[in-house]
Motif scaffolding. Sequence first.
Motif, PDB file in Angstrom:
ATOM      1  N   ARG A  88       0.840  -1.198   0.000  1.00 14.72           N
ATOM      2  CA  ARG A  88       0.000   0.000   0.000  1.00 14.72           C
ATOM      3  C   ARG A  88       0.876   1.251   0.000  1.00 14.72           C
ATOM      4  N   PRO A  89       0.686   2.170  -0.949  1.00 16.41           N
ATOM      5  CA  PRO A  89       1.469   3.411  -0.955  1.00 16.41           C
ATOM      6  C   PRO A  89       1.188   4.241   0.298  1.00 16.41           C
ATOM      7  N   ASN A  90       2.208   4.939   0.761  1.00 15.36           N
ATOM      8  CA  ASN A  90       2.067   5.775   1.951  1.00 15.36           C
ATOM      9  C   ASN A  90       2.208   7.240   1.551  1.00 15.36           C
ATOM     10  N   PHE A  91       1.187   8.015   1.821  1.00 10.98           N
ATOM     11  CA  PHE A  91       1.156   9.417   1.407  1.00 10.98           C
ATOM     12  C   PHE A  91       2.301  10.214   2.033  1.00 10.98           C
ATOM     13  N   CYS A  92       2.541   9.988   3.313  1.00 14.63           N
ATOM     14  CA  CYS A  92       3.618  10.725   3.995  1.00 14.63           C
ATOM     15  C   CYS A  92       4.980  10.364   3.417  1.00 14.63           C
ATOM     16  N   ALA A  93       5.164   9.097   3.092  1.00 10.78           N
ATOM     17  CA  ALA A  93       6.424   8.676   2.485  1.00 10.78           C
ATOM     18  C   ALA A  93       6.612   9.317   1.119  1.00 10.78           C
ATOM     19  N   MET A  94       5.509   9.474   0.379  1.00 12.06           N
ATOM     20  CA  MET A  94       5.588  10.107  -0.932  1.00 12.06           C
ATOM     21  C   MET A  94       5.975  11.584  -0.807  1.00 12.06           C
ATOM     22  N   ILE A  95       5.446  12.241   0.203  1.00 10.64           N
ATOM     23  CA  ILE A  95       5.816  13.641   0.448  1.00 10.64           C
ATOM     24  C   ILE A  95       7.318  13.735   0.770  1.00 10.64           C
ATOM     25  N   ALA A  96       7.763  12.847   1.656  1.00 14.14           N
ATOM     26  CA  ALA A  96       9.174  12.882   2.062  1.00 14.14           C
ATOM     27  C   ALA A  96      10.104  12.586   0.902  1.00 14.14           C
ATOM     28  N   ALA A  97       9.644  11.790  -0.058  1.00  6.77           N
ATOM     29  CA  ALA A  97      10.473  11.388  -1.196  1.00  6.77           C
ATOM     30  C   ALA A  97      10.401  12.348  -2.381  1.00  6.77           C
ATOM     31  N   SER A  98       9.618  13.402  -2.256  1.00  6.98           N
ATOM     32  CA  SER A  98       9.522  14.356  -3.373  1.00  6.98           C
ATOM     33  C   SER A  98      10.872  14.992  -3.646  1.00  6.98           C
ATOM     34  N   PRO A  99      11.130  15.445  -4.870  1.00  6.17           N
ATOM     35  CA  PRO A  99      12.472  15.894  -5.249  1.00  6.17           C
ATOM     36  C   PRO A  99      12.875  17.274  -4.753  1.00  6.17           C
TER      37      PRO A  99
END
Length: 213
Positions: free
Chosen positions: A199-210
């Motif tokens: 399951r994708p994690n929204f917070c992880a996606m924010i942290a991984a933004s460039p």
Amino acid sequence: MLPKQIAGISIPDSALAAEATELVRDTESELLFDHSLRVYLFGALQGRRLGLKYDPEMLYIGAIFHDMGLTEQYRSPDERFEVDGANAARTFLERHGVPESSIEVVWDAIALHTTPGIPKWKKPEVALVTAGVELDVLGLGYDDVSAEARDQVLTAFPRVDFKRRIVQAFADGIKHKPETAFGNVKADVLDKLLPGYVRPNFCAMIAASPFCE
């Protein structure tokens, strides 16, 4: 032939509705077709209870097309299945010269039917497709509909091992594009039935933004 009326709710029988019924019945499994008719009837029953004014024909089209995006014929490789169903309904209605304002309502009704908290603030047809889905799939509003009305709906369009089979149908319809489950309830389906799904994690996606910060 569909019954003309169930639980005091008339089933639209215009040329448009009849052609839509034939198309959906020829495309969907019996499981999805019967579910879609129950969605229409339960939605209309909720509309009657709430005293809402709506276009029965557009509610009907929204209800019976709402899961068309799960079918092999209408599923896309990369869009949410709700959008695929909404686009299928749009194409059908455009072909019949239905006004754009009505098409937009049907599109919203289908596209938003798995997005809790929003449809109830939209047009009645949008709200009632979701109400029908929520009642048939989740049992929300079960006691809003009388036992007699429920029995009539279920006699006409039975639930056969529905709780298990509908979850499998959801998984079968979207397993080729698991990324479309991000941020919606179908992530729960893939978490249960798709081996290896993370399951994708929204917070992880924010942290991984460039962005550098």
